[in-house]
Design a protein around this motif. Structure first.
Motif, short mmCIF file in Angstrom:
data_model
loop_
_atom_site.label_atom_id
_atom_site.label_comp_id
_atom_site.label_asym_id
_atom_site.label_seq_id
_atom_site.Cartn_x
_atom_site.Cartn_y
_atom_site.Cartn_z
N THR A 137 41.44 -56.08 123.04
CA THR A 137 41.34 -54.61 123.13
C THR A 137 40.00 -54.20 123.74
O THR A 137 39.94 -53.33 124.62
CB THR A 137 41.50 -53.96 121.75
N ASP A 138 38.93 -54.82 123.26
CA ASP A 138 37.59 -54.51 123.77
C ASP A 138 37.48 -54.82 125.26
O ASP A 138 36.87 -54.06 126.03
CB ASP A 138 36.53 -55.29 123.00
N ALA A 139 38.05 -55.95 125.67
CA ALA A 139 37.96 -56.36 127.08
C ALA A 139 38.66 -55.35 127.99
O ALA A 139 38.11 -54.93 129.02
CB ALA A 139 38.57 -57.75 127.26
N PHE A 140 39.85 -54.92 127.61
CA PHE A 140 40.59 -53.97 128.44
C PHE A 140 39.96 -52.58 128.39
O PHE A 140 40.01 -51.84 129.37
CB PHE A 140 42.06 -53.94 128.03
N THR A 141 39.37 -52.23 127.25
CA THR A 141 38.65 -50.96 127.15
C THR A 141 37.46 -50.97 128.09
O THR A 141 37.17 -49.97 128.77
CB THR A 141 38.16 -50.72 125.71
N CYS A 142 36.76 -52.11 128.15
CA CYS A 142 35.63 -52.26 129.06
C CYS A 142 36.07 -52.09 130.50
O CYS A 142 35.45 -51.34 131.27
CB CYS A 142 34.99 -53.64 128.87
N MET A 143 37.14 -52.76 130.89
CA MET A 143 37.62 -52.67 132.27
C MET A 143 38.08 -51.26 132.62
O MET A 143 37.84 -50.78 133.74
CB MET A 143 38.75 -53.68 132.50
N ASP A 144 38.72 -50.59 131.68
CA ASP A 144 39.15 -49.21 131.91
C ASP A 144 37.94 -48.30 132.11
O ASP A 144 37.93 -47.41 132.98
CB ASP A 144 39.99 -48.70 130.74
N GLY A 145 36.90 -48.52 131.30
CA GLY A 145 35.69 -47.71 131.40
C GLY A 145 34.98 -47.91 132.72
O GLY A 145 34.53 -46.94 133.37
N ILE A 146 34.89 -49.16 133.15
CA ILE A 146 34.24 -49.48 134.42
C ILE A 146 35.04 -48.88 135.59
O ILE A 146 34.47 -48.37 136.55
CB ILE A 146 34.11 -51.00 134.60
N SER A 147 36.35 -48.92 135.48
CA SER A 147 37.21 -48.42 136.56
C SER A 147 37.06 -46.91 136.75
O SER A 147 37.27 -46.39 137.86
CB SER A 147 38.68 -48.75 136.27
#
Length: 217
Positions: free
Chosen positions: A155-165
């Protein structure tokens, strides 16, 4: 790239030594290369990314003789990748902070999420060491912890990628690198979770079978 401190180098060294220590134990067993490869392939087929699973774990095939060892190696691979990813993101974050870039907060949030992931992966590795196969209640407790922690890492990893995007970082290459590294952590962690679940199911089946034999009049 951020300089890796001596404690971190020693920690990573111990992780790799721990993984390769399987080899010494296997020298006294009858585990052959074909048999080891067959076990690895059968376990990796359970994962979402089987090719990546084989690529990251194939070097340890001859030192692994059972599903629990496959899960343990996969967890350690995930931990090491997460540690290196954290180091990279931390370095980028420091540079953005110095220049007071507007993208700093997005990268800082990602760093916090990856740092939490490192802690949870470390806890998962330790939890697997503490599994007591003779006491089912303790096993269920440890199993639940590992499953919860690994799910949170994803969850944290995909949240990070969404935030960066959602941010237009000044350096597109840096943005792409962060996303690629975090995605890789997510993929190997997804595989680790699948391998751990496979081991847990196998243990539960074995425990129930043994209990049935013991209770059989």
């Amino acid at each position: 790239m951020e300089k890796i401190t001596l404690p971190l180098i020693l920690f990573l060294f111990m992780i790799n030594i721990s993984i390769f220590s399987f080899v010494g134990a296997v020298q006294g067993t009858s585990v052959t290369q074909p048999r080891a490869n067959k076990l690895m392939e059968s376990q990796c087929r359970r994962t979402r990314y089987p090719k990546l699973c084989m690529a990251t774990l194939s070097n340890y095939a001859t030192s692994i003789s059972e599903p629990q060892e496959v899960a343990r190696a996969a967890l350690k691979v995930s931990l090491v990748k997460a540690i290196y990813t954290r180091a990279y993101v931390k370095n980028v974050c420091k540079q953005l902070e110095k220049t007071k870039a507007k993208d700093y907060q997005a990268v800082k949030d990602c760093l916090d999420q990856i740092s939490e992931g490192v802690s949870l992966l470390y806890n998962s590795v330790e939890e697997l060491h503490h599994l007591n196969l003779d006491k089912e209640r303790e096993f269920v407790w440890h199993r639940s912890n590992v499953q919860t922690w690994l799910s949170t890492v994803l969850t944290d990893a995909f949240t990070c990628m969404d935030g960066i995007s959602s941010y237009k970082l000044g350096d597109y290459k840096v943005k792409a690198t962060i996303k690629a590294k975090v995605l890789n952590v997510a993929q190997v962690t997804s595989n680790a979770l699948a391998l751990f679940n496979g081991y847990a199911v196998r243990h539960k089946f074995s425990h129930n079978s043994n209990s049935g034999k013991i209770n059989k009049p």
